[in-house]
Design a protein around this motif. Structure first.
Motif, PDB file in Angstrom:
ATOM      1  N   LEU A 222       0.933  -1.160  -0.040  1.00 55.64           N
ATOM      2  CA  LEU A 222      -0.008  -0.032   0.012  1.00 55.64           C
ATOM      3  C   LEU A 222       0.852   1.286   0.102  1.00 55.64           C
ATOM      4  N   THR A 225       1.946   2.688  -3.329  1.00 49.20           N
ATOM      5  CA  THR A 225       1.114   3.267  -4.119  1.00 49.20           C
ATOM      6  C   THR A 225       0.687   4.945  -3.772  1.00 49.20           C
ATOM      7  N   LEU A 226       1.271   5.345  -2.764  1.00 50.65           N
ATOM      8  CA  LEU A 226       1.097   6.814  -2.371  1.00 50.65           C
ATOM      9  C   LEU A 226       1.868   7.499  -3.380  1.00 50.65           C
ATOM     10  N   GLY A 234       4.752   7.578   4.018  1.00 50.10           N
ATOM     11  CA  GLY A 234       3.843   6.138   4.188  1.00 50.10           C
ATOM     12  C   GLY A 234       4.895   4.888   4.255  1.00 50.10           C
ATOM     13  N   ARG A 263      -3.130   5.126   7.814  1.00 45.88           N
ATOM     14  CA  ARG A 263      -4.287   4.919   7.196  1.00 45.88           C
ATOM     15  C   ARG A 263      -4.995   6.218   6.357  1.00 45.88           C
ATOM     16  N   PHE A 266      -4.374   7.731   3.063  1.00 45.13           N
ATOM     17  CA  PHE A 266      -5.075   7.567   2.002  1.00 45.13           C
ATOM     18  C   PHE A 266      -6.522   8.333   1.667  1.00 45.13           C
ATOM     19  N   ARG A 269      -8.080   9.191  -1.928  1.00 51.96           N
ATOM     20  CA  ARG A 269      -7.370   8.654  -2.809  1.00 51.96           C
ATOM     21  C   ARG A 269      -8.145   7.389  -3.462  1.00 51.96           C
ATOM     22  N   ASN A 271      -7.640   4.422  -3.983  1.00 51.47           N
ATOM     23  CA  ASN A 271      -7.610   3.232  -3.421  1.00 51.47           C
ATOM     24  C   ASN A 271      -7.681   3.221  -1.907  1.00 51.47           C
ATOM     25  N   GLU A 272      -8.372   4.355  -1.289  1.00 54.33           N
ATOM     26  CA  GLU A 272      -8.942   4.536  -0.034  1.00 54.33           C
ATOM     27  C   GLU A 272      -9.743   3.353   0.425  1.00 54.33           C
ATOM     28  N   ALA A 275      -7.276   0.739   1.152  1.00 46.61           N
ATOM     29  CA  ALA A 275      -6.491   0.810   2.284  1.00 46.61           C
ATOM     30  C   ALA A 275      -7.405   0.506   3.714  1.00 46.61           C
TER      31      ALA A 275
END
Length: 292
Positions: A222, A225-226, A234, A263, A266, A269, A271-272, A275
């Motif tokens: 995860l 992906t930030l 992250g 957490r 995210f 975003r 993909n929240e 997450a």
């Protein structure tokens, strides 16, 4: 939960709310999401499973937020009020009540069984929280109190379904919490209860306990992906979480402290939801494993 699966869930949810669950076919979902039948069945075995996934996503998100609230401050009735409010607001904002009603009227044994499990899980959570807030001496009476609190709150909300502001909802929750505390003390004073402690947990279908090593890997993935401006933060958070999860005796307090800001990176975003799913597994581990 990858973004493509999330896209399918969002499309299905729109159709379920607009046309009703019974009036929505899998083909309707395929057309709305722009996917093939093979893609749908790669994610779900049936339309029922698709609906269950929508509800599980919401209940999982509510669970994460409740745990984060608990990690941020002292325990007590006010925290319990905020935690109950999380679920109520999410149900109303996401219009989940209409989906619940569709299940109750469907007559489908699988869906009705699932909703019964959700209901029992919520009662089990409330029973545990009443013990944590008011003390171990109330354990024998907490199941009865949870059931009565759940019923009282449901009736007050059903009587005034147009009330949606957090202030008004909190007012009603606070009123019911005070009545519940009085009931707890009365039952304890008379040593009287009908339900046995922990029976909601025993009757609910408990989800499988996540594997700590897998959660550790998902946390690291995860972080990658930030966006560039928050990726270093992250990765630092994720590195700590992952290393701690791999230990024989992870430190729960430190994991809770780091999990919340990680957490929140995210929020907003794409993909929240993913997450939240991963962090929900982390909180499940914190509750199910004896961290010392």
């Amino acid at each position: 939960m990858n973004e493509r699966k999330q896209h399918v869930l969002n499309a299905a949810k729109r159709l379920f709310l607009e046309n009703g669950f019974a009036n929505t076919s899998i083909q309707n979902i395929l057309d709305e999401a722009g996917i093939s039948k093979g893609t749908f069945y790669n994610y779900f075995t049936s339309k029922n499973e698709c609906l269950i996934s929508i509800i599980e996503e919401s209940t999982g998100s509510a669970s994460v937020i409740r745990e984060e609230l608990a990690a941020d401050g002292p325990d007590g009735p006010e925290l319990l009020i905020e935690q109950i409010l999380v679920r109520l607001r999410m149900n109303r904002e996401q219009k989940l009540i209409r989906l619940y009603e569709a299940i109750l009227h469907s007559g489908d044994p699988e869906l009705r069984g699932y909703m019964k499990s959700v209901h029992l899980s919520e009662l089990a959570w409330l029973e545990r929280r009443l013990i944590e807030v008011y003390g171990e001496q109330f354990r024998p009476y907490a199941a009865d109190a949870a059931l009565m609190e759940f019923g009282m709150l449901g009736q007050y909300l059903q009587f005034a379904p147009d009330i949606t502001s957090p202030e008004e909802l909190s007012k009603r929750i606070r009123f019911v919490i005070r009545r519940t505390e009085a009931l707890l003390r009365d039952m304890a004073g008379n040593e009287e209860h009908l339900l046995e402690a922990g029976q909601f947990d025993l009757r609910a279908d408990s989800p499988p306990i996540p594997v700590s090593g897998q959660v550790a890997k998902e946390v690291l993935r995860l972080a990658d992906t930030l966006p560039a401006e928050t990726r270093d933060y992250g990765r630092e958070f994720a590195g700590f979480l992952s290393a701690e999860l791999e230990k024989e005796k992870p430190r729960a307090s430190l994991l809770k402290t780091v999990a919340v800001p990680f957490r929140k990176l995210f929020d907003g975003r794409p993909n929240e939801p993913e997450a939240r799913t991963v962090m929900s597994a982390l909180w499940q581990l914190l509750k199910s494993i004896d961290f010392k």
